[in-house]
Motif scaffolding. Sequence first.
Motif, short mmCIF file in Angstrom:
data_model
loop_
_atom_site.label_atom_id
_atom_site.label_comp_id
_atom_site.label_asym_id
_atom_site.label_seq_id
_atom_site.Cartn_x
_atom_site.Cartn_y
_atom_site.Cartn_z
N CYS A 5 4.34 13.34 -2.27
CA CYS A 5 3.39 12.84 -1.00
C CYS A 5 3.68 12.03 -0.03
O CYS A 5 3.71 12.97 1.14
N LYS A 6 4.22 11.03 -0.06
CA LYS A 6 4.89 10.30 0.99
C LYS A 6 5.43 10.68 1.74
O LYS A 6 5.65 10.70 2.90
N LYS A 7 6.60 11.22 1.49
CA LYS A 7 7.82 11.85 1.64
C LYS A 7 7.49 12.52 3.21
O LYS A 7 7.87 13.30 3.95
N ASP A 8 6.91 13.97 2.11
CA ASP A 8 5.84 15.23 2.54
C ASP A 8 5.06 14.66 3.85
O ASP A 8 5.61 15.25 5.12
N SER A 9 4.63 13.39 3.84
CA SER A 9 3.42 13.58 4.94
C SER A 9 4.48 12.59 6.02
O SER A 9 4.54 12.67 7.27
N THR A 10 5.28 11.82 5.86
CA THR A 10 6.12 11.17 6.91
C THR A 10 7.24 12.16 7.56
O THR A 10 6.93 12.28 8.51
N GLU A 11 7.23 12.99 6.72
CA GLU A 11 8.38 14.51 7.44
C GLU A 11 7.47 15.17 8.29
O GLU A 11 7.85 15.37 9.48
N ASN A 14 3.34 8.33 -10.01
CA ASN A 14 4.55 7.63 -9.36
C ASN A 14 5.23 8.71 -8.18
O ASN A 14 5.11 9.01 -7.58
N ALA A 15 5.95 9.31 -9.40
CA ALA A 15 6.87 10.38 -8.73
C ALA A 15 5.61 11.53 -7.62
O ALA A 15 6.50 11.46 -6.81
N TRP A 16 4.29 12.42 -7.87
CA TRP A 16 3.65 12.66 -7.04
C TRP A 16 3.35 12.20 -6.17
O TRP A 16 3.50 12.31 -4.84
N ARG A 17 3.06 10.84 -5.36
CA ARG A 17 2.44 10.23 -5.12
C ARG A 17 3.73 10.00 -4.01
O ARG A 17 3.92 10.12 -2.44
N ALA A 18 4.85 9.79 -4.57
CA ALA A 18 6.57 9.11 -3.87
C ALA A 18 6.76 11.05 -3.17
O ALA A 18 7.25 11.12 -1.81
N ILE A 47 1.23 1.08 -9.99
CA ILE A 47 0.93 1.70 -9.98
C ILE A 47 0.72 2.69 -8.53
O ILE A 47 -0.06 1.83 -8.07
N ALA A 48 0.84 3.16 -8.13
CA ALA A 48 1.46 4.03 -6.20
C ALA A 48 -0.36 4.06 -6.20
O ALA A 48 -1.06 4.83 -6.63
N ASP A 49 -0.60 3.80 -5.07
CA ASP A 49 -1.26 4.04 -4.25
C ASP A 49 -1.92 5.27 -3.97
O ASP A 49 -1.47 6.07 -3.97
N LYS A 92 -6.66 6.97 1.58
CA LYS A 92 -6.27 6.64 2.56
C LYS A 92 -5.39 7.55 3.36
O LYS A 92 -5.47 7.82 4.88
N ASP A 93 -4.38 7.82 3.10
CA ASP A 93 -3.07 8.96 3.50
C ASP A 93 -3.51 10.05 3.38
O ASP A 93 -2.35 10.94 4.46
N GLY A 94 -4.45 10.50 3.04
CA GLY A 94 -5.42 11.87 3.25
C GLY A 94 -4.17 13.27 1.98
O GLY A 94 -4.60 14.29 2.23
N THR A 95 -3.48 12.53 1.23
CA THR A 95 -2.84 13.17 0.53
C THR A 95 -3.18 14.03 -1.04
O THR A 95 -2.95 14.98 -1.18
N TYR A 96 -4.77 13.37 -0.88
CA TYR A 96 -5.62 13.63 -2.14
C TYR A 96 -7.07 13.58 -1.93
O TYR A 96 -7.15 12.39 -0.92
#
Lengths: 334, 738
Positions: free
Chosen positions: B697-703, B691-695, A332-334, A201-205
Amino acid sequence: MRPILLQGHERSLTQIKFNTEGDLLLSCSKDHVINVWYSHNGERLGTYEGNNGTVWTVDVDSESRFMVSGAADNTLRLWAVETGKCLYTWEFPTAVKRVAFKEDDSQVVCITEQRMGHQCAIRVFNINRDGDGTNQSQEPLYMFNPIGSKATVCAFTPTPNVIITGHESGKVALFNVKSGDEIENNERAHSDIVTDLQMSKDGTYCITSSKDKAARIHDTKSLMVIKTFTTETPLNSAALAPGRPYVLLGGGQEAMSVTTTSLRQGKFETRFWHKVFEEEVGRVKGHFGPINTIAVHPAGTCYASGGEDGFVRVHHFDDSYFRAKPYGDLEIAD
Amino acid sequence: MPGTITDDIDYTDIEEKYRVHYDDGFDQTLVVDGVPIIDRSKLERLLAKICKEFSRKGLSIKPDDIFMPWDDSSGKSKGYLFVDFRNADDANLALSALHNHPFDSKHTFKINRFTDIEGFANMDETYDEPETEEFTAKEHLRAWLADPQGRDQYVTYRGDDVEIHWHGKPSQSELAFKPEWKEFLYVAWSPLGTYVATLHRQGVRLWGGPSWKPQQRFAHPLVKLIDFSPCEQYLVTWSNEPIVVPEGALQGSQYFSPDDEGNNIAVWDIKSGDLLRTFSTNNDSDLPATKKQMQWPALKWSPDDKFVARVTAGQMISVHELPSMYLHGKKSLKIEGVVDFEWCPQGEKDKEDADKDAKVALNGAASKATVKKARENMLVYWTPEVVNQPARVTLLAFPSRTILRQKNLFNVTECKIYWQNQGDFLCVKVDRHTKTKKSIFCNLEIFRVREKDYPVEVVELKDTVTDFSWEPKGERFAIVSSNDPNLGNPGPGITIKTDVSFYQLEHGKNDFKLLRTLPSRTSNAIRWSPRGRHVVLATVGSSSKSELEFWDLDFNVEDTGRREGLASKEEWGSGIQLLGTADHYGVTDVEWDPSGRYLATSASAWTHTLENGFAIWDFRGQEIIKHIQDRFKQFIWRPRPPTLLTKDQQKLIRKNLREYSRTFDEDDAAEESNVSAELIALRKRLVDEWNAWRALCKKDSTEERVQKHGKVHPEEEKEEIEVWVDEVIEQTEEIVIE
């Protein structure tokens, strides 16, 4: 989870897509027709006619206003979703194998086939959203030929002007569309042709599937393989289930070798794998030919699979699917 | 100054290379001792006599070649002489032919090489005690039996890799050993599981012990088949290539000698590695056109490893004694027309008796009368109909060679011999033809071997029996019969319909009665559990069917230990129950583990290439593991030797089973929680990583978004808009008249 069987195509499915809200389902097939369906009851809303060859690929913008399709009649077409009118047609020397909208709907990327002395090309077009959409520029904004193995699938990444591609050799790569340079690649992401690529969804993977019987989750920045799902059958499609930690994989024995192998060898099932633990959690039977394409509702409430048998099966998930915690209470994070 | 230059060049290497090597040794000279001491007058005659003696052995020498030393003081010869031969080969030949040769009644030649004499003369006379090699304890070959969890092992062969696994509870099913054995045909366990054999180009290798060290090797080039003797003392190897002993091949007790050339079967002693004897499989009398497929094992062992026998079709059975491998009694059993034979297996009781006998013999005690003598070895053979003589099955005791029982049969096409594994019963499956010879039906001639006069029972069947199998240690057997017209002409896609029937001995009437028939199956293989009671019916080698049926024949009986006596009270055949069915696509091999708790099925790439791999099931047909692997070839359970516990000890264990099982139940429970704890920890780690990896990624993309747009997008705020749409469907005006 009683499936809805969509019987609107006369030949095998090539790609299916939900729109952003997930109320509409677009399907294209080798019978030259694109259909649009209500996803909740399977009623056919209409067709998009005009293509004169196998429609290989479709994509729809986030407002469900425009739809693009690529076909074996060497055309890329822009359609009005609501009316079914063809708004614009671009012509190329070879067939269009893959199209994808940018996140902000302003651009479309397309891959054309390597054939008849023409190289595989990747083109990016600007979509003029003003007016009725018929006023488009004939020339692509950017165009380049990826060197080496031809590209089979592609999508925009969140990074501006960067697309991610999957190749015939099994390579997954990042390209700068402006310059046509390969920014990053993973030559050995797969060992056989990459058959599908779907973004998170967010395009990160993203998840890729391949004929090498495996599906993989990649980081779209580093192209690092995060997870690998190894099955025992060639895969044609892989999708991510939003909201639940699963991936859906579909495939099966090649259509051409089905007659030479035992029926039960075909394995024409949709497989559910746990995204994090890389374990198979379930299978859904139904198709009697290989599954060519899988799409999951953006809200994760249902999924659809299109097969070589010409049917689309839409499955609405039961309540138990959302409540079941086969691995205990884990966040589990999405 | 050219001369000086040439002088400087060093020619020694070239000179060395091309130097003529003179034969400066004394290799062709022998020293002959033990020659009569004579005076001059007799010299001529003696030399002529010696020359004649040598030439009689094919070595012509002239008196000129002989040099006789002379004792001048006494005028007599010294009693030895030197002989020159033409070359060293002749000298060697003379050495072997004439050493210890009696020249006359008083004199014997003692011959030595001239070169050796010097060595002997310089020999140090003092005796050096040879250093005793330090004792290194050998690994215990049966160490795997001491596994605290009592697990069984199995070997798998896939591609070029062999793996030996433990099979136990899920957490204990681990890899035991991954050997690096290269380039061999296949692997095989010895019958008691002590060794594992690999067949290489050069010969057979045996491996064993906890570290799987090489234990023994047998140099039989291009070996194709092997067979162990039942007690693991001997090994038989076969190769389709006749033995060739090339010039200069290693000689010794472990290698083939020139006498063995042309043979293809070899018998070896496993412990010493010595070659005992070789045989040829080709009968000279056979015409090549009539050559039948070779039977394997070609040599059949008596169950106590004391005899090995082979049949010469139509003529005789030759029984050899071990370890000498001489023909027993110096003559074969001449039996006109003999086709096939089988040794009677040794039951558990027979083994005990035999052990007791051996003990008595060892102590030389006089208490012989009190101990019952162990049963003699028995073998059974059959001969077909010849002219005026009916076909005949004969039960023969060996080594006494007394005929115990003979049964005449008529209209016989083929006989097959099946012993029950305890040697209690013998079934001869007789394929008989009707008078017109058009159709074939089947008789089962069942000998009750433990009873007086060996009574024979006949079970007559209308159909053709394709498979027969005794229940191990039991009184039941199962048959697969078929009247399918396609039987006998197999083709692709043809699955033959079969019936499976179970028979049991009825004690009151002393005959075998049908328990139950399972009609219209496709099963073609019967696999009894090694402990009896459970049986699996499988459809093997079919491209379309691959069913497995798991049956229990004593479903109503709680305790297998007290089966006898109970059976009669129940209704006949009511205890037969299907426990489960399963399917393993393309199954080629079905094998029970030695404990009779698990069944392994495998689909080998040697037969076909679809879905190769193996699966393990429990006795109810529940799948435990399944591995589909391409190029999978072989799966074999490691056999176990018979238990060391006596009958009474076993009974005691059975009685107190509850108490024993309690500890095991506790183990199981602990194990389960242990496993799940480990698994949960692993999963937690995986989830945390994700979860760590996702966190990140989220941080990166918001930045990135902040950089791009200068502000943070609020996370898709949901906005609910309520819109009321009033639609006027129809409007009519009506005038109401009051």
